[in-house]
Design a protein around this motif. Structure first.
Motif, PDB file in Angstrom:
ATOM      1  N   ALA A  64       0.894  -1.385   0.158  1.00 42.41           N
ATOM      2  CA  ALA A  64      -0.011  -0.152  -0.264  1.00 42.41           C
ATOM      3  C   ALA A  64       0.515   1.134   0.103  1.00 42.41           C
ATOM      4  N   PRO A  65       0.301   2.114  -0.617  1.00 40.69           N
ATOM      5  CA  PRO A  65       1.245   3.441  -0.377  1.00 40.69           C
ATOM      6  C   PRO A  65       0.817   4.105   0.432  1.00 40.69           C
ATOM      7  N   ALA A  66       1.953   5.217   0.785  1.00 43.50           N
ATOM      8  CA  ALA A  66       1.177   5.897   1.884  1.00 43.50           C
ATOM      9  C   ALA A  66       1.705   7.427   1.981  1.00 43.50           C
ATOM     10  N   VAL A  67       1.270   8.431   2.941  1.00 47.54           N
ATOM     11  CA  VAL A  67       2.083   9.473   2.936  1.00 47.54           C
ATOM     12  C   VAL A  67       3.069   9.581   4.181  1.00 47.54           C
ATOM     13  N   PRO A  68       4.239  10.726   3.766  1.00 48.11           N
ATOM     14  CA  PRO A  68       4.907  10.505   4.808  1.00 48.11           C
ATOM     15  C   PRO A  68       4.589  10.853   6.475  1.00 48.11           C
ATOM     16  N   ASN A  69       5.332  10.267   7.000  1.00 48.63           N
ATOM     17  CA  ASN A  69       5.562  10.008   8.726  1.00 48.63           C
ATOM     18  C   ASN A  69       6.004  10.491   9.104  1.00 48.63           C
ATOM     19  N   GLY A  70       6.587  11.245  10.626  1.00 51.47           N
ATOM     20  CA  GLY A  70       7.098  11.125  11.709  1.00 51.47           C
ATOM     21  C   GLY A  70       6.935  10.863  13.255  1.00 51.47           C
ATOM     22  N   ALA A  71       7.717  10.822  13.806  1.00 45.65           N
ATOM     23  CA  ALA A  71       7.633  10.024  15.088  1.00 45.65           C
ATOM     24  C   ALA A  71       8.503  11.044  16.357  1.00 45.65           C
ATOM     25  N   VAL A  72       7.856  11.110  17.160  1.00 49.11           N
ATOM     26  CA  VAL A  72       8.142  12.026  18.616  1.00 49.11           C
ATOM     27  C   VAL A  72       7.449  10.868  19.442  1.00 49.11           C
ATOM     28  N   LEU A  73       8.589  10.319  19.818  1.00 53.00           N
ATOM     29  CA  LEU A  73       8.591   9.577  21.100  1.00 53.00           C
ATOM     30  C   LEU A  73       8.015  10.218  22.398  1.00 53.00           C
TER      31      LEU A  73
END
Length: 383
Positions: free
Chosen positions: A126-135
């Motif tokens: 599946a394609p995806a938009v970018p994501n990022g994480a602040v843990l």
């Protein structure tokens, strides 16, 4: 050594004050969906740091992601994101929020209100938009791996999804964010990370001394620093546990080795049916599962006992049994249950097996030889 492919492009920013790096990591023209859980980030200072770092970027927010992220909630978040033309998802929280952010990044790109069945069949492409994480809560390693574990309330299922396209572009890991966590959250994080290593390490011997060495070091760090973390919340302990939890499930220690994950699949079913903390379902199951699989796992259990717990003796079986007992005792020390009856009064083994059947998880373990009958035997031991 089993053939493997290892590529982890997540940009990790580790240390106090690193939330400010969002100013450089998030594209300037992004429309950001800020995704979070119960709202603790708005009382512990994390939210303010995130907003300041995002600056003038267009931002919309969606809160309320559950400790075990629910598909129906993410359907609402996905519709909201598409309405607002979101093109970047920022998950701020623990593993559940980050799991949700990754899964949501694929949901948004799917342009479907209900892609569950399509994802079950083909999520890996599946394609995806970018994501990022602040843990903010270390446990799952979700901030730099491609896996999301999602609960579908309507179908009473909790299953994992994996897709390299949703691996976070970056992971910000500031150990200071752990200082406001409850003792239970810290306990859960330590034992969750511990079981992640054990699921990849306690299988069958292969020629992977590098991976085994890494695993043993991670286990030693978690065993030494986990109790220090929950008792003192020292910055040293926060740093060590946060980094160990990341390394436990970023692909490194599992490269080229057989992997188990039967404890996790059984634990997911318990959470889906009874709503119990993920980490505590693992401690309820793993000691009994290891005892049930002692013959198959004896060689690695004995190595684990000698290398990590420093158990002496020439009898591999005795050392292996002692290693299981030490592991169980550590889980108890971390305040976690090691029997199902400690958390569930009227446990229904038939219902759990049914969940595994519906989730198509009936050939578990590194040898795919744990079926419904074996699960029932393990649950009887764990009762």
């Amino acid at each position: 050594m089993i053939q493997f492919q290892l590529c982890n492009p997540t940009d990790i920013r580790f240390g106090q004050g690193q939330i400010a790096a969002l100013a450089d990591l998030v594209p300037a023209d992004a429309c950001v969906l800020l995704l979070y859980g119960g709202g603790s980030i708005k009382t512990n200072g994390v939210y303010d740091q995130v907003v300041a770092a995002l600056g003038r970027r267009r931002r919309v927010e969606f809160g309320g992601v559950e400790p075990n992220p629910v598909y129906e909630t993410l359907q609402k978040a996905s519709a909201f994101a598409r309405e607002n033309v979101v093109n970047f998802v920022l998950g701020v929280g623990g593993g559940s929020v980050i799991d949700a952010a990754k899964f949501l990044s694929a949901m948004i790109a799917s342009d479907s209100d209900d892609p569950w069945d399509a994802f079950v069949k083909g999520y890996g492409q599946a394609p995806a938009v970018p994501n990022g994480a602040v843990l903010t809560l270390p446990a799952t390693g979700s901030e730099s791996n491609p896996v999301s574990v999602i609960s579908h309330h309507g179908r009473e299922l909790k299953i994992p999804f994996a897709n390299q396209a949703v691996r976070p572009a970056f992971a910000i890991m500031d150990p200071a964010t752990m200082l406001s966590l409850s003792r239970r959250q810290l306990e859960n994080g330590v034992v969750d990370a511990l079981t992640h290593v054990l699921e990849q390490y306690l299988t069958m011997p292969v020629n992977t001394p590098v991976q085994y060495g890494f695993s043993e070091t991670l286990l030693e760090v978690l065993i030494e620093w986990g109790p220090v973390l929950v008792e003192t919340r020292s910055m040293e302990a926060c740093e060590n546990v946060m980094w160990a939890a990341n390394q436990a499930l970023n692909g490194l220690v599992g490269a080229g080795v057989p992997q188990d994950w039967s404890t996790h699949m059984i634990g997911h079913a318990i959470t889906a049916l009874y709503g119990i903390d993920h980490a505590r379902t693992l401690t309820m199951v793993m000691p009994s599962l290891l005892r049930h699989r002692l013959d198959a796992k004896q060689a690695m259990l004995a190595r684990y006992g000698r290398r990590v717990w420093r158990i002496e003796g020439d009898d591999d079986r005795a050392v292996a049994e002692a290693a299981i007992a030490k592991t169980e005792a550590f889980m108890v020390r971390m305040g976690c249950p090691v029997r199902i009856s400690e958390m569930i009064e009227d446990f229904n083994a038939d219902g759990l097996v049914d969940h595994l059947v519906r989730a198509e998880q009936t050939a578990l373990g590194e040898g795919q030889d744990i079926g419904a009958g074996e699960v029932r035997e393990i649950l009887a031991l764990a009762a």
